[in-house]
Write an enzyme that holds these catalytic residues in place. Structure first.
Site, PDB file in Angstrom:
ATOM      1  N   LYS A 194       0.880  -1.180   0.000  1.00  0.00           N
ATOM      2  CA  LYS A 194       0.000   0.000   0.000  1.00  0.00           C
ATOM      3  C   LYS A 194       0.908   1.216   0.000  1.00  0.00           C
ATOM      4  CE  LYS A 194      -1.938   3.019   1.876  1.00  0.00           C
ATOM      5  NZ  LYS A 194      -1.748   4.428   1.432  1.00  0.00           N
ATOM      6  N   GLU A 269       9.491   1.595  10.921  1.00  0.00           N
ATOM      7  CA  GLU A 269      10.524   2.629  10.734  1.00  0.00           C
ATOM      8  C   GLU A 269       9.794   3.965  10.754  1.00  0.00           C
ATOM      9  OE1 GLU A 269      13.486  -0.122   8.027  1.00  0.00           O
ATOM     10  OE2 GLU A 269      12.951   1.864   7.313  1.00  0.00           O
ATOM     11  N   CYS A 303      13.843  10.714   6.908  1.00  0.00           N
ATOM     12  CA  CYS A 303      13.729  10.286   8.314  1.00  0.00           C
ATOM     13  C   CYS A 303      15.038  10.436   9.050  1.00  0.00           C
ATOM     14  CB  CYS A 303      13.231   8.856   8.381  1.00  0.00           C
ATOM     15  SG  CYS A 303      14.283   7.718   7.481  1.00  0.00           S
ATOM     16  N   GLU A 402       9.152  16.774  14.766  1.00  0.00           N
ATOM     17  CA  GLU A 402       9.653  16.447  13.427  1.00  0.00           C
ATOM     18  C   GLU A 402       8.963  17.354  12.414  1.00  0.00           C
ATOM     19  OE1 GLU A 402       8.463  12.795  11.417  1.00  0.00           O
ATOM     20  OE2 GLU A 402      10.549  12.426  10.880  1.00  0.00           O
TER      21      GLU A 402
HETATM   22  P1  NAD Z   1       2.227   8.536   7.312  1.00  0.00           P
HETATM   23  O1  NAD Z   1       2.380   7.772   8.569  1.00  0.00           O
HETATM   24  O2  NAD Z   1       1.240   9.634   7.264  1.00  0.00           O
HETATM   25  O3  NAD Z   1       1.842   7.573   6.106  1.00  0.00           O
HETATM   26  C1  NAD Z   1       2.635   6.455   5.768  1.00  0.00           C
HETATM   27  C2  NAD Z   1       1.759   5.401   5.129  1.00  0.00           C
HETATM   28  O4  NAD Z   1       0.835   4.924   6.103  1.00  0.00           O
HETATM   29  C3  NAD Z   1       0.936   5.902   3.950  1.00  0.00           C
HETATM   30  O5  NAD Z   1       0.923   4.904   2.953  1.00  0.00           O
HETATM   31  C4  NAD Z   1      -0.442   6.078   4.563  1.00  0.00           C
HETATM   32  O6  NAD Z   1      -1.492   5.954   3.637  1.00  0.00           O
HETATM   33  C5  NAD Z   1      -0.469   4.922   5.550  1.00  0.00           C
HETATM   34  N1  NAD Z   1      -1.427   5.055   6.656  1.00  0.00           N
HETATM   35  C6  NAD Z   1      -1.916   6.182   7.216  1.00  0.00           C
HETATM   36  N2  NAD Z   1      -2.801   5.883   8.194  1.00  0.00           N
HETATM   37  C7  NAD Z   1      -2.873   4.527   8.244  1.00  0.00           C
HETATM   38  C8  NAD Z   1      -3.610   3.609   9.043  1.00  0.00           C
HETATM   39  N3  NAD Z   1      -4.452   4.017   9.992  1.00  0.00           N
HETATM   40  N4  NAD Z   1      -3.429   2.285   8.839  1.00  0.00           N
HETATM   41  C9  NAD Z   1      -2.573   1.844   7.893  1.00  0.00           C
HETATM   42  N5  NAD Z   1      -1.859   2.672   7.087  1.00  0.00           N
HETATM   43  C10 NAD Z   1      -2.011   3.998   7.265  1.00  0.00           C
HETATM   44  O7  NAD Z   1       3.690   9.051   6.940  1.00  0.00           O
HETATM   45  P2  NAD Z   1       4.087  10.036   5.753  1.00  0.00           P
HETATM   46  O8  NAD Z   1       3.644  11.402   6.129  1.00  0.00           O
HETATM   47  O9  NAD Z   1       3.651   9.438   4.459  1.00  0.00           O
HETATM   48  O10 NAD Z   1       5.695   9.931   5.784  1.00  0.00           O
HETATM   49  C11 NAD Z   1       6.513  10.744   6.558  1.00  0.00           C
HETATM   50  C12 NAD Z   1       6.936  10.037   7.833  1.00  0.00           C
HETATM   51  O11 NAD Z   1       7.629   8.831   7.520  1.00  0.00           O
HETATM   52  C13 NAD Z   1       7.884  10.840   8.675  1.00  0.00           C
HETATM   53  O12 NAD Z   1       7.502  10.778  10.021  1.00  0.00           O
HETATM   54  C14 NAD Z   1       9.220  10.143   8.468  1.00  0.00           C
HETATM   55  O13 NAD Z   1      10.154  10.321   9.503  1.00  0.00           O
HETATM   56  C15 NAD Z   1       8.794   8.735   8.335  1.00  0.00           C
HETATM   57  N6  NAD Z   1       9.838   7.936   7.695  1.00  0.00           N
HETATM   58  C16 NAD Z   1      10.596   7.098   8.464  1.00  0.00           C
HETATM   59  C17 NAD Z   1      11.630   6.363   7.890  1.00  0.00           C
HETATM   60  C18 NAD Z   1      12.503   5.458   8.724  1.00  0.00           C
HETATM   61  O14 NAD Z   1      13.221   4.659   8.149  1.00  0.00           O
HETATM   62  N7  NAD Z   1      12.485   5.547  10.041  1.00  0.00           N
HETATM   63  C19 NAD Z   1      11.885   6.480   6.524  1.00  0.00           C
HETATM   64  C20 NAD Z   1      11.087   7.357   5.780  1.00  0.00           C
HETATM   65  C21 NAD Z   1      10.062   8.076   6.374  1.00  0.00           C
END
Ligand code: NAD
Length: 508
Positions: A194, A269, A303, A402
Site C-alpha cells: 500500500k 521505521e 527520516c 519532526e
Molecule cells: P504517514 O504515517 O502519514 O503515512 C505512511 C503510510 O501509512 C501511507 O501509505 C499512509 O497511507 C499509511 N497510513 C496512514 N494511516 C494509516 C492507518 N491508519 N493504517 C494503515 N496505514 C495507514 O507518513 P508520511 O507522512 O507518508 O511519511 C513521513 C513520515 O515517515 C515521517 O515521520 C518520516 O520520519 C517517516 N519515515 C521514516 C523512515 C525510517 O526509516 N524511520 C523512513 C522514511 C520516512
C-alpha cells in the site's frame, strides 16, 4: 549523483512517461493485472510543482485489499516453495530492469514527489542495489544454526511467514519500497503493498517491472488508497501475517492497535529528530558540509535528516555563520533541473505544516535565517526556501517536533555532558551524527546517544549489511543484512534425540 540528462531532456521524458497516468486512471496491480477498485472510486493525484491534476488513481478499500491478500496467499504457495537460487535469479532480473528503466523511474518520482533529479536518479539505482543485495542472500535465507546438546541434535530452520503487508510513505517512495519489498520476496513471502496516496506512481512501475522480470503473478500486489481505508484494511486482513511499515510514529501506533486482533507481527521505521553534534575539535569544513547535506538534501523530507544541529558554544557563531552562507547558496528549482537541490514539498498540507514552523520558531524566540527562494517558481506549487533557526534551545517546538522540511534548528551546548543531555532530550531515537577529533570522546558519546544508528565524522552513508532502524518513538525492529529475514521469516527448532536420554515413566 547528477543525471547525464539536461533539463529539457528530462521535461520531454516526463511528458512522455506521465501521459499514461493522465490518459486513464491508475488501477491497483492485483494478481498480475491492473484493475480498478471494486467500488469504482478514485482520487486525484496533484503535482507538487504547480498543484495541477496529474491523474486519477484507484481508491482501494477492504474489498480490494481482500482480493490482493487472496492473490498473495495463493501465490505464496508457489513462491515460498521455489528454490532460493531461482528466487535469486528472478530478483536479479528485477534489478536489471530497474537499471534499464532508471530514467523513467527517476523522472516519474521527481514529478510525483517534488524531490530533485540529482537525488532521485541515485535513489532509483539504490532500488536496484536493494534487490541485488537481498537476491544474493535468497539461497541462504532458510539456513539456521546447529545447537547440539548432550542428548539431542538441535538445528534451526527458517520459513517465510506468508503473505505480508508493506505500507510506505511519500518521501523517496521507490527506494523505500524496494528496501522493504526486496527482502520480503527474497525470504519467500508474497507481498501486498500500500503506497502513500500522495506518491502512487513509482509503486506501479515496480509492480510492472517485477512481473516482467518473471515474478509469478500475485507475488507482488499493489493496492492504492488512503491510509484510513486501504492501509487500515491491510493491517486488519487475517491472511496478512505481518506489516512492515515506514511512516509517522502516530500512524505506527494506530497500526499496532489495528493489527492486534489478528496478532500481526510489526516492523516500524518511524519519525526522527536526529542530532548532528559538532565539538570544537572537529574538522569543521567536513562537518559543515555534512550538516548541510543531511538537512537540505531530499527537501529535508528524510527520516534520518540531521534536523537538530548541536554546536559547542565556543564555535557556535562561527559554525552557524558558515552553514548559513552555504544554505543561502542552495539552488531551489524545478525537480527535473539537474542543477536544483531543493524542489517543492510533496503536498499543500505538508507545505503548510513546514511553513508554520517558521512562525513558530520566531514566536518561540529563535532567529530565522532564510535561504534563497526560486524566483520563477510556478504558482500553486509547494515551494519553500531552506531555513536555519539560530539561537534555539531544546525546549522550543522546533527542537522537539519532526518538521520534515529543509529547515534546521541550531542549538548551542557547553560540554560533552550537555551535548548528550540535549541530544537525548526528544521522544525520537533514529540516528545521531557526531563530529569530534578525539577518539575516546567519539566512543563515549556514541554509546550514550539514544539512537539506533550513529555516524561518527560522517553523513548518513549506508552499508546494506548493517542494521537500520530506531529506538524510542522512531521504530521497532531492524532492517538490513539478516535482520530483514528475521522479520519476514519464522524460526523453527528441530530436536532429534540420540536415544540416550531417559524418558520419565508415568503410570507403570
Ligand atoms: P504517514 O504515517 O502519514 O503515512 C505512511 C503510510 O501509512 C501511507 O501509505 C499512509 O497511507 C499509511 N497510513 C496512514 N494511516 C494509516 C492507518 N491508519 N493504517 C494503515 N496505514 C495507514 O507518513 P508520511 O507522512 O507518508 O511519511 C513521513 C513520515 O515517515 C515521517 O515521520 C518520516 O520520519 C517517516 N519515515 C521514516 C523512515 C525510517 O526509516 N524511520 C523512513 C522514511 C520516512
Amino acid at each position: 549523483m547528477a543525471t547525464a540528462h539536461t533539463f529539457d531532456e528530462n521535461l520531454v521524458a516526463a511528458t512522455h512517461h506521465l501521459a499514461r497516468f493522465a490518459d486513464a486512471p491508475l488501477g491497483h496491480f492485483i494478481n498480475g493485472e491492473m484493475v480498478p477498485s471494486r467500488s469504482g472510486s478514485t482520487f486525484e493525484n496533484r503535482s507538487p510543482i504547480d498543484g495541477s491534476v496529474m491523474g486519477e488513481v484507484a481508491a482501494g478499500d477492504a474489498d480490494d485489499i481482500a482480493r490482493a491478500a487472496d492473490a498473495a496467499a495463493e501465490a505464496f504457495r508457489v513462491w515460498s516453495n521455489m528454490a532460493g537460487t531461482e528466487r535469486k535469479r528472478i530478483l536479479h532480473n528485477v534489478a536489471d530492469l530497474i537499471v534499464d528503466r532508471r530514467h523513467e523511474i527517476a523522472v516519474t518520482e521527481c514529478m510525483d514527489t517534488g524531490q530533485t533529479m540529482r537525488f532521485m536518479s541515485a535513489a532509483a539505482l539504490r532500488g536496484a542495489d536493494n534487490f541485488r543485495f537481498f537476491a544474493d542472500r535468497a539461497p541462504q535465507a532458510n539456513d539456521g544454526l546447529s545447537l547440539p546438546s548432550a542428548d539431542h541434535v538441535n538445528y534451526t530452520t527458517r520459513h517465510p511467514l506468508g503473505p505480508v503487508g508493506v505500507i510506505t510513505p511519500w518521501n523517496t517512495p521507490f527506494m523505500l519500497s524496494t528496501w522493504k519489498i526486496a527482502p520480503a520476496l527474497a525470504a519467500g513471502c508474497a507481498v501486498v503493498h500500500k503506497p502513500a496516496e500522495w506518491s502512487p506512481y513509482t509503486a506501479h512501475l515496480l509492480a510492472e517491472i517485477a512481473l516482467e522480470a518473471g515474478l509469478p503473478a500475485g507475488v507482488l500486489n499493489t493496492v492504492h488508497g488512503v491510509g484510513e481505508s486501504a492501509g487500515k484494511s491491510l493491517t486488519e486482513n487475517p491472511k496478512i501475517k505481518a506489516i512492515a511499515f515506514v511512516g509517522e510514529s502516530s500512524t505506527g501506533s494506530m497500526i499496532q492497535a489495528q493489527g492486534a486482533p489478528t496478532l500481526k507481527r510489526v516492523h516500524f521505521e518511524l519519525g526522527g529528530k536526529n542530532p548532528v553534534i559538532v565539538f570544537d575539535d572537529a574538522d569543521l569544513e567536513r562537518a559543515v558540509d555534512a550538516a548541510v547535506f543531511m538537512i537540505y538534501s531530499l527537501n529535508g523530507e528524510r527520516c534520518t535528516s540531521s534536523s537538530r544541529l548541536l554546536v559547542q558554544d565556543s564555535i557556535y557563531d562561527e559554525f552557524t555563520g558558515r552553514l548559513a552562507e552555504k544554505m543561502k547558496n542552495i539552488p531551489v528549482g524545478h525537480p527535473l533541473d539537474p542543477g536544483s537541490v531543493v524542489g517543492p514539498l510533496i503536498h499543500p498540507r505538508h507545505h503548510g505544516k513546514v511553513l508554520s514552523y517558521l512562525d513558530i520558531a520566531e514566536a518561540d524566540g529563535a532567529t530565522v535565517v532564510r535561504g534563497t527562494p526560486w524566483s520563477d517558481a510556478p504558482a500553486g506549487g509547494c515551494w519553500v526556501a531552506p531555513a536555519l533557526f539560530t539561537g534555539a534551545h531544546t525546549e522550543m517546538r522546533v527542537a522537539q517536533e519532526e518538521i520534515f522540511g529543509p529547515v534546521l534548528t541550531a542549538i548551542p551546548f557547553s560540554d560533552e555532558a550537555d551535548a548528550i543531555r540535549i541530544a537525548n532530550d526528544v521522544e525520537y531515537g533514529l540516528a545521531g551524527y557526531l563530529w569530534t577529533g578525539e577518539v575516546g570522546r567519539a566512543h563515549r558519546v556514541a554509546h550514550a546517544l539514544e539512537a539506533g544508528m550513529i555516524w561518527v565524522n560522517s553523513q548518513n552513508v549506508r552499508h546494506l549489511p548493517t542494521p537500520f532502524g530506531g529506538t524510542k518513538a522512531s521504530g521497532i525492529g531492524r532492517d538490513g543484512g539478516d535482520w530483514s529475514f528475521d522479520f519476514y521469516m519464522e524460526t523453527k527448532n528441530i530436536a532429534i534425540a540420540l536415544d540416550t536420554h531417559s524418558i520419565p515413566k508415568l503410570g507403570g
